[in-house]
Structure formats: C-alpha cells, structure tokens
Write a protein that holds these residues in place. Structure first.
Motif, PDB file in Angstrom:
ATOM      1  N   ARG A 159       0.805  -1.425   0.009  1.00  0.00           N
ATOM      2  CA  ARG A 159      -0.293   0.224  -0.104  1.00  0.00           C
ATOM      3  C   ARG A 159       0.865   1.417  -0.013  1.00  0.00           C
ATOM      4  N   ARG A 185       2.256   1.720  -3.432  1.00  0.00           N
ATOM      5  CA  ARG A 185       1.323   2.063  -4.523  1.00  0.00           C
ATOM      6  C   ARG A 185       1.198   3.634  -4.352  1.00  0.00           C
ATOM      7  N   ARG A 186       1.023   3.650  -2.796  1.00  0.00           N
ATOM      8  CA  ARG A 186       0.804   5.472  -2.557  1.00  0.00           C
ATOM      9  C   ARG A 186       2.011   6.407  -3.130  1.00  0.00           C
TER      10      ARG A 186
END
Length: 294
Positions: free
Chosen positions: A21, A24-25
């Motif tokens: 996560r 991806r951020r």
C-alpha cells in the motif's frame, strides 16, 4: 490501557499500511510514473482488444490504396501494399508487448535462480556462474541477441528466446549482488541460527527482500526487450511478414521516407511512447520502493 495500545490494534494498523500500500501510494504521487502507467495501459488495452478496435484486416492489401496519406477512412494512412497502418500499428503492439514480457520472463526464470545460488552458496559455484556471466556481458546486449536469433532462425518465438537469454546476465548479476547484501542481515543470521535449511532461508527470507530491485529492473528490461524485438524485426529476424510488427514496418518505410513519411512516423512513435512509458514507470517504481525516499 487504551484500545489503541493493544497489540491487536497495532497489528491491524500495520496491515492497513502494508508495504504494498505504501509503495502504491508513493508511485501515484509521481506524475511522470502515473503518465507512464497510463500510456502503457492504453497500449495494453489496444493490444488485447485489437480485433474489436481496428477497422481493417492488418494484412489485407489493396492496390488502389497504395501509400495514401492519412484520411478519415485511414487515420494513419496506408503502406506500400495498401494496408491500413493504424490496424497494423495496433496489431504490432501485440508482438512488441508479448516479446517484452516473455523475453523478460525467460531472463527472470534463468537469471534469478542462478544469481540466488551464486550469491548464497559462494565459493566455486559463485566463481563459475560469475565468470560465465562476465563472458556474456562482454558482448553487447543487442549484438548477442542478433547472433542468437540468426542461429535459431527468423521467427518471433526465436527472437524472444534470443532476447531473453541475452538479458539473463543482467538479472544474474543483480540478484547475486542483492543476495550478498541481504544474507548479511541480522534476520537471516537469526533464521540460520534457528536451524532453517539453506533453501528455506534463500526462498523465504532472502528472495522476498530482493524482489523490489528485481521488479524495477524487469520493468526497465521490458523496454530494452521491445527495442531489441523491433531491431530484430527490422533486420528480418523477428516477426515475419505479412504479420505486423513495428520493426518490420520501419524496415518497409525506409524506402519511402520522402514520398510517404507517415509509414515511418506512426510505428516509430509507438515504439517511442511504449519505451518512454516503461522507463518512467520503472523510475517511479524505483523511488516508490526505496525506503530512503519515505
């Protein structure tokens, strides 16, 4: 003690902010990488949905439409045999993207295990693998790919094998270097002290921690493989006519650069955009997966 301080709450927070996560951020914070991902996605969609998108058969000829400039009926114009260039560019994306993906998959499938063994075992095995890798790296990537493709015979499948083998030394050396760094970490020493067998340490503790570097290199290598496939097709060693390929389209266009420049512009622009998008995406992944950038 509050609920926020409980061990279960900490675990849930960690899961919500997992490494994937965070990566991806971090990737979507980089506009260049997002642009590269969008362009690459567009070409993938075009390649997958080619039969539904193209208005004409990419290999259908028409002597009444030879070298016609772009029109509403033929958006990119026609080639020396009256074939629709837009249809051929879209179908050519299939050959180029497939060549890039399969070639890099071959390089990963051979290079990562050899690099893992060389870096973890060391001694004679490392010396042998490293010397063979050095010998292959002494020959330029494209020259080695051309030699292998000429030896195997002209076809898209053989071109992918040749490109994959030529790219293998890069992944062997990268994997070996990453393994040498990671195997000296404390958690690897702890796993070894607990009595874990070498294969389990290599696969469960070392390999997952070198995947980010391999992912970035794979993305950049796909771009190099697409250029190599276009070069091999340009030389007649890749996708064979009349099947469309960006490289073979450029080869046909070189004889008509002054009379019909659109024959070279569109396949050349397609190669440029795909390779640019992969490089931008690779740079974005490198920054997003680097813990020092957080």
């Amino acid at each position: 003690m509050t609920d926020a301080a409980l061990p279960g709450s900490l675990t849930q927070a960690d899961e919500l902010d997992s490494p994937a996560r965070r990566a991806r951020r971090g990737l979507f914070k980089r506009k260049a990488a997002v642009f590269g991902l969008a362009v690459l996605t567009m070409f993938i969609v075009l390649a997958v949905l080619a039969p539904l998108i193209v208005p004409y058969d990419p290999i259908a000829t028409s002597w009444s439409l030879v070298r016609k400039p772009p029109t509403p009926a033929h958006w990119f114009g026609t080639d020396e045999l009256g074939r629709d260039i837009f249809s051929r560019v879209v179908y050519g994306a299939r050959a180029s993207l497939l060549a890039g993906l399969i070639s890099v998959a071959i390089a990963l499938g051979i290079g990562v295990p050899l690099g893992l063994v060389a870096g973890y075992r060391g001694s004679l095995v490392d010396a042998l693998i490293s010397r063979i890798t050095d010998a292959m790296l002494a020959c330029p990537f494209l020259i080695l790919a051309i030699a292998l493709a000429a030896f195997l015979g002209p076809s898209l499948g053989n071109a992918m094998i040749a490109i994959g083998i030529s790219a293998t030394p890069i992944f062997i050396r990268l994997t070996r270097g990453q393994v040498l760094v990671v195997k000296a970490e404390d958690y690897v020493e702890a796993a070894r002290a607990l009595g874990n067998p070498p294969w389990r340490i290599a696969l469960s503790h070392i390999l997952p921690n070198i995947l980010p570097a391999l992912l970035v290199q794979a993305t950049l290598s796909i771009a190099a493989a697409i250029i190599a496939e276009a070069a091999l097709s340009f030389l007649g060693l890749g996708q064979q006519p009349p099947a469309p390929s960006w490289g073979s389209m450029l080869n046909a266009a070189q004889r008509f650069l002054t009379q019909a420049p659109w024959m070279a512009i569109w396949p050349g622009l397609a190669i440029f955009l795909v390779v640019l998008s992969l490089n931008l995406l690779g740079d974005g992944l490198r920054d997003a997966l680097d813990p020092r950038q957080r």
